[in-house]
Scaffold this motif. Structure first.
Motif, short mmCIF file in Angstrom:
data_model
loop_
_atom_site.label_atom_id
_atom_site.label_comp_id
_atom_site.label_asym_id
_atom_site.label_seq_id
_atom_site.Cartn_x
_atom_site.Cartn_y
_atom_site.Cartn_z
N TYR A 1 0.78 -1.23 0.00
CA TYR A 1 0.00 0.00 0.00
C TYR A 1 0.82 1.29 0.00
CZ TYR A 1 -4.02 -2.96 0.82
OH TYR A 1 -4.99 -3.90 0.69
N GLY A 2 2.12 1.18 0.08
CA GLY A 2 2.96 2.38 0.04
C GLY A 2 3.53 2.75 1.40
N ARG A 3 4.55 3.56 1.34
CA ARG A 3 5.25 3.98 2.55
C ARG A 3 4.30 4.74 3.48
NH1 ARG A 3 10.98 7.17 2.67
NH2 ARG A 3 11.19 7.11 4.92
N GLY A 4 4.37 4.42 4.76
CA GLY A 4 3.53 5.08 5.76
C GLY A 4 2.19 4.42 6.00
N ALA A 5 1.83 3.40 5.23
CA ALA A 5 0.56 2.70 5.43
C ALA A 5 0.63 1.82 6.67
CB ALA A 5 0.21 1.86 4.21
N THR A 6 -0.47 1.75 7.39
CA THR A 6 -0.57 0.91 8.58
C THR A 6 -1.86 0.10 8.52
OG1 THR A 6 -1.66 2.68 9.80
CG2 THR A 6 0.73 2.50 10.07
N MET A 7 -1.91 -0.98 9.30
CA MET A 7 -3.11 -1.81 9.33
C MET A 7 -3.51 -2.07 10.77
SD MET A 7 -3.98 -5.42 7.45
CE MET A 7 -3.05 -6.54 8.44
N VAL A 8 -4.81 -1.99 11.02
CA VAL A 8 -5.37 -2.32 12.33
C VAL A 8 -6.45 -3.38 12.13
CG1 VAL A 8 -4.88 -0.09 13.39
CG2 VAL A 8 -7.04 -0.43 12.21
N PHE A 9 -6.71 -4.15 13.19
CA PHE A 9 -7.77 -5.16 13.12
C PHE A 9 -8.77 -4.89 14.23
CE2 PHE A 9 -3.85 -7.06 11.90
CZ PHE A 9 -3.12 -7.35 13.05
N THR A 10 -10.02 -5.21 13.96
CA THR A 10 -11.07 -5.10 14.97
C THR A 10 -11.96 -6.34 14.90
OG1 THR A 10 -12.63 -4.00 13.50
CG2 THR A 10 -11.14 -2.58 14.77
N LEU A 11 -12.78 -6.50 15.90
CA LEU A 11 -13.74 -7.62 15.91
C LEU A 11 -15.10 -7.21 15.37
CD1 LEU A 11 -12.84 -9.15 19.38
CD2 LEU A 11 -12.13 -9.92 17.11
N ASP A 12 -15.22 -5.97 14.94
CA ASP A 12 -16.49 -5.44 14.45
C ASP A 12 -16.72 -5.82 13.00
OD1 ASP A 12 -18.82 -4.06 14.08
OD2 ASP A 12 -17.91 -2.07 14.15
N GLU A 13 -17.35 -6.96 12.77
CA GLU A 13 -17.57 -7.41 11.41
C GLU A 13 -18.76 -6.73 10.74
OE1 GLU A 13 -19.09 -11.49 11.03
OE2 GLU A 13 -19.18 -11.49 13.21
N PHE A 14 -19.64 -6.09 11.49
CA PHE A 14 -20.83 -5.48 10.92
C PHE A 14 -20.55 -4.14 10.24
CE2 PHE A 14 -22.36 -8.26 14.34
CZ PHE A 14 -23.08 -9.14 13.56
N ASN A 15 -19.54 -3.42 10.71
CA ASN A 15 -19.20 -2.13 10.13
C ASN A 15 -18.04 -2.24 9.15
OD1 ASN A 15 -21.18 -0.62 11.45
ND2 ASN A 15 -19.92 -0.51 13.28
N CYS A 16 -17.68 -3.44 8.79
CA CYS A 16 -16.57 -3.67 7.87
C CYS A 16 -17.12 -3.72 6.44
CB CYS A 16 -15.88 -4.98 8.21
SG CYS A 16 -14.32 -5.20 7.36
N ILE A 17 -16.66 -2.79 5.61
CA ILE A 17 -17.12 -2.75 4.23
C ILE A 17 -16.16 -3.52 3.33
CG2 ILE A 17 -18.34 -0.58 4.53
CD1 ILE A 17 -15.99 0.81 3.22
N THR A 18 -16.50 -3.66 2.11
CA THR A 18 -15.62 -4.36 1.18
C THR A 18 -14.44 -3.47 0.81
OG1 THR A 18 -16.89 -3.56 -0.70
CG2 THR A 18 -17.48 -5.72 0.18
N GLU A 19 -13.47 -4.05 0.15
CA GLU A 19 -12.24 -3.32 -0.20
C GLU A 19 -12.56 -2.13 -1.07
OE1 GLU A 19 -7.75 -4.26 -1.77
OE2 GLU A 19 -9.08 -5.86 -1.12
N ILE A 20 -11.93 -1.02 -0.75
CA ILE A 20 -12.16 0.24 -1.45
C ILE A 20 -11.28 0.30 -2.69
CG2 ILE A 20 -11.96 2.75 -1.25
CD1 ILE A 20 -12.52 2.38 1.74
#
Length: 73
Positions: free
Chosen positions: A54-73
């Motif tokens: 995703y490029g320099r400076g990109a970060t990733m977080v995970f949550t357990l909230d599957e209902f507010n998770c949309i498809t890949e942008i």
């Protein structure tokens, strides 16, 4: 029999530890990807895989909230 019960218990606990939503953010905090499946190879450390994809400076977080998770942008 005891080994089988231990294995089933371990697999159940491991399955429950998975994140339900993976959000990748750019260096300015914009959401680049939000998906219920890992967008990078989770066998490697995130600082190696996320910026590569995703490029320099990109970060990733995970949550357990599957209902507010949309498809890949």
């Amino acid at each position: 029999m005891k080994k089988t019960a231990t294995l089933v218990c371990a697999l159940t606990l491991a399955a429950g530890a998975q994140a339900a939503c993976y959000t990748v953010m750019g260096p300015r905090g914009q959401i680049l990807s939000e998906t219920s499946t890992p967008p990078v190879d989770m066998r490697y450390q995130l600082h190696q895989t996320v910026p590569y994809k995703y490029g320099r400076g990109a970060t990733m977080v995970f949550t357990l909230d599957e209902f507010n998770c949309i498809t890949e942008i």
